[in-house]
Scaffold this motif. Structure first.
Motif, PDB file in Angstrom:
ATOM      1  N   ASP A  17       0.837  -1.208   0.000  1.00 33.04           N
ATOM      2  CA  ASP A  17       0.000   0.000   0.000  1.00 33.04           C
ATOM      3  C   ASP A  17       0.870   1.256   0.000  1.00 33.04           C
ATOM      4  O   ASP A  17       0.592   2.221  -0.725  1.00 33.04           O
ATOM      5  CB  ASP A  17      -0.916   0.015   1.224  1.00 33.04           C
ATOM      6  N   GLY A  18       1.916   1.233   0.836  1.00 33.65           N
ATOM      7  CA  GLY A  18       2.795   2.389   0.916  1.00 33.65           C
ATOM      8  C   GLY A  18       3.529   2.647  -0.384  1.00 33.65           C
ATOM      9  O   GLY A  18       3.635   3.793  -0.841  1.00 33.65           O
ATOM     10  N   LEU A  19       4.039   1.579  -0.994  1.00 33.86           N
ATOM     11  CA  LEU A  19       4.748   1.731  -2.260  1.00 33.86           C
ATOM     12  C   LEU A  19       3.808   2.187  -3.369  1.00 33.86           C
ATOM     13  O   LEU A  19       4.171   3.042  -4.190  1.00 33.86           O
ATOM     14  CB  LEU A  19       5.409   0.405  -2.652  1.00 33.86           C
ATOM     15  N   ARG A  20       2.599   1.628  -3.391  1.00 30.65           N
ATOM     16  CA  ARG A  20       1.631   2.030  -4.409  1.00 30.65           C
ATOM     17  C   ARG A  20       1.304   3.516  -4.285  1.00 30.65           C
ATOM     18  O   ARG A  20       1.270   4.259  -5.274  1.00 30.65           O
ATOM     19  CB  ARG A  20       0.346   1.213  -4.284  1.00 30.65           C
ATOM     20  N   GLY A  21       1.073   3.962  -3.043  1.00 27.36           N
ATOM     21  CA  GLY A  21       0.742   5.359  -2.837  1.00 27.36           C
ATOM     22  C   GLY A  21       1.894   6.283  -3.200  1.00 27.36           C
ATOM     23  O   GLY A  21       1.684   7.354  -3.782  1.00 27.36           O
TER      24      GLY A  21
END
Length: 216
Positions: A17-21
């Motif tokens: 989620d963090g990388l996607r964001g």
């Protein structure tokens, strides 16, 4: 602007989620898939044919070097960029030998991660400074620990390349042409007796020409 098509592979949903964001803030980085295991990664990558796979090393099988090797065999046009917390020789060497284009640690600043993904898509090697000396020491013949006679400008160019700058970015920062940067790099390769950017940076750290705490 040509987009870099990217697949994220990590078994931790929060990390994905963090990388996607974070990566999603860049207009030229397009996330086309995600996977939580090596098996899932092989399926997703086969279906999407991304430019770059950004993957952790340790996750449900296949993982690590085995996953990298399978990805390189099945989708040779796709570059594999490792993003992990592990920087021991038992992690780094197998990953690089299996065909990873780069190896980053998860504490890398976001701007450096963006540059690394773009560099990987261009088939340029990307290595975290903390693994450079280890990699050179293990996979290349030991070279004399002496300082090559690099000019001040050559050292400036090399320090910027070590921080992940492209030739164009280094040229802009030094207020010189991109062709001049390329010429300086060719001189650096010749003086350090290395074939490419990653090897030049590694040799410079090992010989004390660059220092991680100052130049990384």
């Amino acid at each position: 602007m040509t987009s870099v098509r990217l697949v994220i592979v990590d078994d931790h949903p929060v990390v994905r989620d963090g990388l996607r964001g974070m990566l999603g803030t860049q207009p030229d980085l397009e996330i086309v898939g995600e996977a939580a295991s090596g098996a899932e990664a092989l399926t997703v990558v086969a279906a999407t044919s991304p430019d770059v796979v950004l993957t952790d090393l340790r996750m449900p099988s296949p993982s690590g070097a085995a996953l990298i090797r399978l990805l390189r065999e099945r989708v040779p046009a796709t570059r594999v960029l490792v993003l992990t917390t592990h920087d021991t020789d038992s992690d780094v060497l197998p990953a690089v030998e299996a065909g990873a284009i780069g190896y980053l640690l998860k504490d890398v600043p976001r701007e450096e991660l963006f540059r690394a993904v773009r560099a990987a898509a261009r088939n340029e090697s990307v290595l975290s400074p903390s693994v450079v000396a280890l990699l050179l020491d293990r996979v290349r013949p030991r070279q004399p620990v002496t300082k090559a006679r690099l000019s001040a400008r050559e050292r400036e160019v090399l320090a910027l390349i070590a921080r992940g700058k492209t030739n164009r970015e280094a040229a802009a920062e030094l207020h010189i042409s991109e062709a001049t940067v390329k010429t300086h790099l060719l001189h650096v390769y010749a003086k350090l007796e290395v074939p490419d950017r990653a090897s030049a940076v590694a040799a410079a750290y090992q010989r004390g020409i660059l220092r991680p705490e100052r130049d990384a």
